[in-house]
Write a protein that holds these residues in place. Structure first.
Motif, PDB file in Angstrom:
ATOM      1  N   SER A   1       0.697  -1.429  -0.052  1.00  0.00           N
ATOM      2  CA  SER A   1       0.051  -0.269   0.004  1.00  0.00           C
ATOM      3  C   SER A   1       0.476   1.518  -0.181  1.00  0.00           C
ATOM      4  N   VAL A   2       0.637   2.231  -1.463  1.00  0.00           N
ATOM      5  CA  VAL A   2       1.251   3.795  -0.976  1.00  0.00           C
ATOM      6  C   VAL A   2       0.743   4.587  -0.336  1.00  0.00           C
ATOM      7  N   ILE A   3       1.479   4.938   0.903  1.00  0.00           N
ATOM      8  CA  ILE A   3       0.997   6.278   1.716  1.00  0.00           C
ATOM      9  C   ILE A   3       1.372   7.170   1.264  1.00  0.00           C
ATOM     10  N   ILE A   4       0.379   8.062   1.026  1.00  0.00           N
ATOM     11  CA  ILE A   4       1.222   9.613   0.767  1.00  0.00           C
ATOM     12  C   ILE A   4       0.451  10.683   1.543  1.00  0.00           C
ATOM     13  N   VAL A   5       1.082  11.194   2.079  1.00  0.00           N
ATOM     14  CA  VAL A   5       0.153  12.038   3.086  1.00  0.00           C
ATOM     15  C   VAL A   5       0.311  13.850   2.621  1.00  0.00           C
ATOM     16  N   PHE A   6      -0.760  14.497   2.578  1.00  0.00           N
ATOM     17  CA  PHE A   6      -0.231  15.769   1.883  1.00  0.00           C
ATOM     18  C   PHE A   6      -1.310  16.803   2.659  1.00  0.00           C
ATOM     19  N   HIS A   7      -0.450  18.137   2.834  1.00  0.00           N
ATOM     20  CA  HIS A   7      -0.994  19.345   2.846  1.00  0.00           C
ATOM     21  C   HIS A   7      -1.102  20.556   1.991  1.00  0.00           C
ATOM     22  N   ASN A   8      -1.683  21.012   1.505  1.00  0.00           N
ATOM     23  CA  ASN A   8      -1.857  22.376   0.451  1.00  0.00           C
ATOM     24  C   ASN A   8      -0.445  21.526  -0.749  1.00  0.00           C
ATOM     25  N   GLU A   9      -0.824  20.497  -0.705  1.00  0.00           N
ATOM     26  CA  GLU A   9       0.511  20.496  -2.250  1.00  0.00           C
ATOM     27  C   GLU A   9      -0.500  20.964  -3.757  1.00  0.00           C
ATOM     28  N   ALA A  10       0.753  21.431  -4.372  1.00  0.00           N
ATOM     29  CA  ALA A  10       0.650  21.006  -6.202  1.00  0.00           C
ATOM     30  C   ALA A  10      -0.616  20.127  -6.173  1.00  0.00           C
ATOM     31  N   TRP A  11      -0.942  20.388  -7.353  1.00  0.00           N
ATOM     32  CA  TRP A  11      -2.132  19.743  -8.374  1.00  0.00           C
ATOM     33  C   TRP A  11      -1.367  18.260  -9.300  1.00  0.00           C
ATOM     34  N   SER A  12      -0.547  19.081  -9.327  1.00  0.00           N
ATOM     35  CA  SER A  12       0.506  18.954 -10.724  1.00  0.00           C
ATOM     36  C   SER A  12       1.838  17.982  -9.340  1.00  0.00           C
TER      37      SER A  12
ATOM     38  N   ALA B   1      -3.697   3.029   8.977  1.00  0.00           N
ATOM     39  CA  ALA B   1      -5.325   1.951   9.874  1.00  0.00           C
ATOM     40  C   ALA B   1      -5.477   2.167   9.090  1.00  0.00           C
ATOM     41  N   ARG B   2      -5.980   2.110   7.912  1.00  0.00           N
ATOM     42  CA  ARG B   2      -6.841   1.442   6.299  1.00  0.00           C
ATOM     43  C   ARG B   2      -6.104   0.963   5.496  1.00  0.00           C
ATOM     44  N   SER B   3      -5.005   0.432   5.595  1.00  0.00           N
ATOM     45  CA  SER B   3      -3.861  -0.499   4.003  1.00  0.00           C
ATOM     46  C   SER B   3      -4.277  -1.486   4.399  1.00  0.00           C
ATOM     47  N   PHE B   4      -4.627  -2.362   3.767  1.00  0.00           N
ATOM     48  CA  PHE B   4      -4.239  -3.927   2.917  1.00  0.00           C
ATOM     49  C   PHE B   4      -3.407  -4.592   3.013  1.00  0.00           C
ATOM     50  N   GLY B   5      -2.415  -3.699   1.912  1.00  0.00           N
ATOM     51  CA  GLY B   5      -1.035  -4.412   2.173  1.00  0.00           C
ATOM     52  C   GLY B   5      -0.485  -5.181   2.819  1.00  0.00           C
ATOM     53  N   GLU B   6       0.465  -5.584   2.371  1.00  0.00           N
ATOM     54  CA  GLU B   6       1.506  -6.752   3.259  1.00  0.00           C
ATOM     55  C   GLU B   6       2.784  -5.325   3.768  1.00  0.00           C
ATOM     56  N   VAL B   7       2.950  -4.130   2.808  1.00  0.00           N
ATOM     57  CA  VAL B   7       4.428  -3.746   2.809  1.00  0.00           C
ATOM     58  C   VAL B   7       3.360  -2.583   3.115  1.00  0.00           C
ATOM     59  N   LEU B   8       3.643  -1.453   3.875  1.00  0.00           N
ATOM     60  CA  LEU B   8       3.469  -0.149   3.949  1.00  0.00           C
ATOM     61  C   LEU B   8       4.363   0.621   2.313  1.00  0.00           C
ATOM     62  N   VAL B   9       4.705   1.975   2.167  1.00  0.00           N
ATOM     63  CA  VAL B   9       4.787   2.731   1.397  1.00  0.00           C
ATOM     64  C   VAL B   9       5.306   3.500   1.463  1.00  0.00           C
ATOM     65  N   PHE B  10       5.933   4.335   2.546  1.00  0.00           N
ATOM     66  CA  PHE B  10       5.751   5.583   2.367  1.00  0.00           C
ATOM     67  C   PHE B  10       6.481   6.617   1.551  1.00  0.00           C
ATOM     68  N   LEU B  11       5.997   7.658   1.074  1.00  0.00           N
ATOM     69  CA  LEU B  11       5.648   8.792   0.082  1.00  0.00           C
ATOM     70  C   LEU B  11       5.695  10.489   0.475  1.00  0.00           C
TER      71      LEU B  11
ATOM     72  N   LYS C   1      -1.204  -2.642  -4.617  1.00  0.00           N
ATOM     73  CA  LYS C   1      -3.213  -3.235  -4.124  1.00  0.00           C
ATOM     74  C   LYS C   1      -3.081  -2.089  -4.004  1.00  0.00           C
ATOM     75  N   GLU C   2      -3.159  -0.622  -3.423  1.00  0.00           N
ATOM     76  CA  GLU C   2      -3.607   0.417  -3.840  1.00  0.00           C
ATOM     77  C   GLU C   2      -2.781   1.187  -3.240  1.00  0.00           C
ATOM     78  N   ILE C   3      -3.070   3.113  -3.119  1.00  0.00           N
ATOM     79  CA  ILE C   3      -2.202   4.322  -2.821  1.00  0.00           C
ATOM     80  C   ILE C   3      -3.449   4.591  -1.671  1.00  0.00           C
ATOM     81  N   ILE C   4      -3.130   5.893  -1.374  1.00  0.00           N
ATOM     82  CA  ILE C   4      -3.781   5.874  -0.117  1.00  0.00           C
ATOM     83  C   ILE C   4      -3.446   7.244  -0.117  1.00  0.00           C
TER      84      ILE C   4
END
Ligand code: LR7
Ligand code: MN
Length: 589
Positions: free
Chosen positions: A140-151, A219-229, A170-173
């Motif tokens: 599961s790839v997890i990307i957190v953002f605050h006021n990021e640009a769209w592009s 907490a909401r992820s299902f992948g066996e591995v968490l990947v943070f970016l 599996k998913e992007i969060i």
């Protein structure tokens, strides 16, 4: 206005300097703020320190409309293969206005297609190492953002989608940390429905900071591995397989890609040095250092092998989902930004795990020179409180060292309740910080019982050796070793460690250095990046008070001119007063 003092590590590879990939040399980003800049022995330009953003007065303001609009308008071929974007002079004013919003060249970013091509920067061998990827754990790839640009946000997302084997993704969060921009609300919800990979969006109505946001994603992820970016990355081919392969071999290994550079002016993708590993400095700032000597030789055998790193940068890593929970995920009391990367790093190593950099995995990160967003409560309530927590939980007596020399953290020390994290440390039977220094970060330059820590004073004039502050000559990897009037208060700039092996080291892995052979008749003593070679070995003679350069058997002395600018030299030992030194130990606990 509060200065956005940000710990900031910007490094630019030699290739970058050579190719001069930034086409527009714009004068509005002055670099004269409180930061240090030097080129280390590998030709890598290092800029580090408290950066106070560009003087806002001088910059044209971006209007509210500009801030809320998504002006993403791709131009065919712009930024292709990671190449820089060139902005025409007629667009410079707009570019400057837009630059302010995210502290990067938004105009350039908005011209680059979301699925731009990137060079395959890996070593050739990497292409064939991961062909059995269908046996790897899912992610599961997890990307957190605050006021990021769209592009930048969606170029991150698309680079993940386009360059990850679908079986492994599996998913992007996406976790929105209370962004205010209109286009990140309904338009984003609508857009993600069209993506070819399951993409969840988690929202926060109040700012929670990156630690809590990442935990919500986990907490909401299902992948066996968490990947943070981070929300402004670009993944290159093979980035995911090589990370997952390592976790498959050992689930207690937390892995990081090599972090390449997306230039904040031109958006050029610049391959970075593969031999960097992460550690920290006396201010608990994350720093890159270079793999040297023995380790390098070991690595020469196979440059595609993952290698240990004492700390991680923090934003880009992969971890087994269950293992992440087992070792205590994150310290939830950490606010907004900063410190969580060191906390996680110390915890992983001290509690039985490992952190490695995988050379076959390359991900670009957009490096900025200042932070675009607010730090609610100010940086003492956020960054320095977080760092105080790191020290209190993990660093044992070295916490005292940190608080002694870092006033900001000292002021918030008493506010920290770290009992639950100390319980975790106990429950996991974690090793102590001394073990970490001795076994994980063997080239550390922290004080220790077995080494000298304090001032190095010249007897004749009662002057102290200092670490040159500010800019060292940026074309040369060195600065001349100089003396200064000794300061009344204990300040880092005149503190040195002398190790058992005879290295005289100060903060940021900077060593007292002299040439082994005579250069043009003078042997100037310099302060430069430690390379742990003979030229940096010294011996102190308690009786004669001489400071001897071991390989030459010459004595540390004031330059014959006695001019301050001429600094120190090594010369024939004559036991004159200028050759006598006092090692004045300073208590650090
Ligand atoms: O309040 C916040 N809420 C957020 O969601 C503040 C930030 N964020 C998001 C933000 O939008 C971004 O996606 O968190 C992410 C990281 O913030 P950045 O990009 O401002 O951080 P950085 O790249 O300057 O800083 C590095 O150190 C941080 C310390 O807390 C984090 O660990 C970042 O993830 C980390 N970035 C990297 O490791 C990338 C490589 C940098 C190097 C070296
Ligand atoms: Mn970032």
């Amino acid at each position: 206005i509060l200065p956005l003092a940000l710990l900031l590590i910007v490094f630019t590879t030699k290739t970058y300097l050579d190719q001069n990939v930034s086409p527009q040399k714009i004068g509005f980003r002055s670099r004269t703020h409180q930061q240090e800049e030097y080129v280390d022995r590998n030709g890598i330009k290092v800029v580090v320190g408290h950066y106070i953003g560009p003087s806002v007065k001088k910059l044209p303001n971006a209007s509210r409309d500009m801030i809320n609009a998504n002006d993403f308008a791709p131009v065919r071929g712009a930024g292709k293969d990671g190449r820089p974007v060139v902005i025409q002079p007629k667009d410079l004013l707009k570019m400057q206005q837009l630059f302010q919003i995210n502290r990067f060249n938004l105009l350039a970013s908005d011209r680059i297609p979301l699925n731009r091509s990137l060079p395959d920067v890996r070593r050739k061998k990497c292409r064939y190492l991961y062909e059995d990827y269908d046996t790897y754990p899912s992610s599961s790839v997890i990307i957190v953002f605050h006021n990021e640009a769209w592009s930048t946000l969606f170029r991150t997302v698309w680079s993940v989608i386009n360059r990850s084997p679908r079986e492994l993704l599996k998913e992007i969060i996406l976790v929105d940390d209370a962004s205010e921009r209109e286009f990140l609300k309904t338009p984003l919800d609508e857009y993600v429905k069209s993506l070819p990979v399951t993409t969840k969006v988690i929202r926060n109505s109040k700012r929670v900071g990156l630690v809590k946001a990442r935990l919500q994603g986990a907490a909401r992820s299902f992948g066996e591995v968490l990947v943070f970016l981070d929300a402004h990355c670009e993944c290159t081919r093979g980035w995911l397989e090589s990370l997952l392969a390592r976790i498959k071999q050992d689930r207690k290994t937390v892995v990081c890609p090599v972090i390449d550079i997306i230039n904040d002016d031109s958006f050029a993708y610049v391959k970075s040095f593969e031999l960097h590993w992460g550690a920290l400095n006396w201010n608990l700032q994350f720093r890159w250092y270079t793999l040297g000597g023995r380790e390098l030789k070991k690595r020469k055998m196979d440059t595609t092998e993952p290698f240990f790193t004492p700390t991680m940068a923090g934003g880009l890593f992969a971890v087994d989902r269950e293992y992440f929970q087992e070792i205590g995920s994150y310290d939830e009391e950490m606010r907004i930004w900063g410190g969580e990367n060191l906390e996680l790093s110390f915890r992983i190593w001290q509690c039985g795990g490992k952190i490695e950099i995988v050379p076959c995995s390359h991900v670009g990160h957009l490096f900025r020179k200042s932070s675009p967003y607010t730090f609610p409560g100010g940086i003492t309530k956020t960054l320095y409180s977080n760092l105080a927590r790191v020290a209190l939980v993990w660093m044992d007596e070295w916490a005292e060292f940190y608080f002694k020399f870092n006033e900001n953290a000292r002021n918030v020390r008493a506010d920290q309740n770290v009992s639950s994290r100390l319980e975790l440390r106990k429950r996991l039977k974690c090793k102590n910080f001394e073990w970490y220094l001795d076994n994980v970060w063997t080239q550390h330059f922290f004080p220790k019982k077995d080494r000298f820590f304090g001032r190095i004073k010249n007897l004749e004039e009662d002057l102290c050796l200092i670490k040159p502050l500010g800019k060292l000559n940026s074309n040369q990897p060195t600065g001349i070793a100089k003396l200064n009037e000794c300061l009344k208060h204990d300040m880092i700039i005149e503190m040195f460690v002398m190790t058992k092996e005879g290295f005289v080291v100060t903060d940021d892995s900077i060593c007292l250095d002299a040439p082994e052979k005579e250069t043009d008749g003078v042997k100037t003593v310099r302060i430069m990046a430690c390379n742990w070679a003979n030229r940096q070995k010294w011996k102190y003679n308690e009786k004669t008070k001489e400071f001897i350069h071991v390989s030459n058997n010459l004595c540390l002395d004031v330059a014959p001119s006695k001019k301050y600018e001429d600094g120190l030299v090594i010369t024939k030992c004559m036991n004159t007063d200028t050759q006598k030194w006092i090692l004045e130990a300073v208590p650090w606990t």
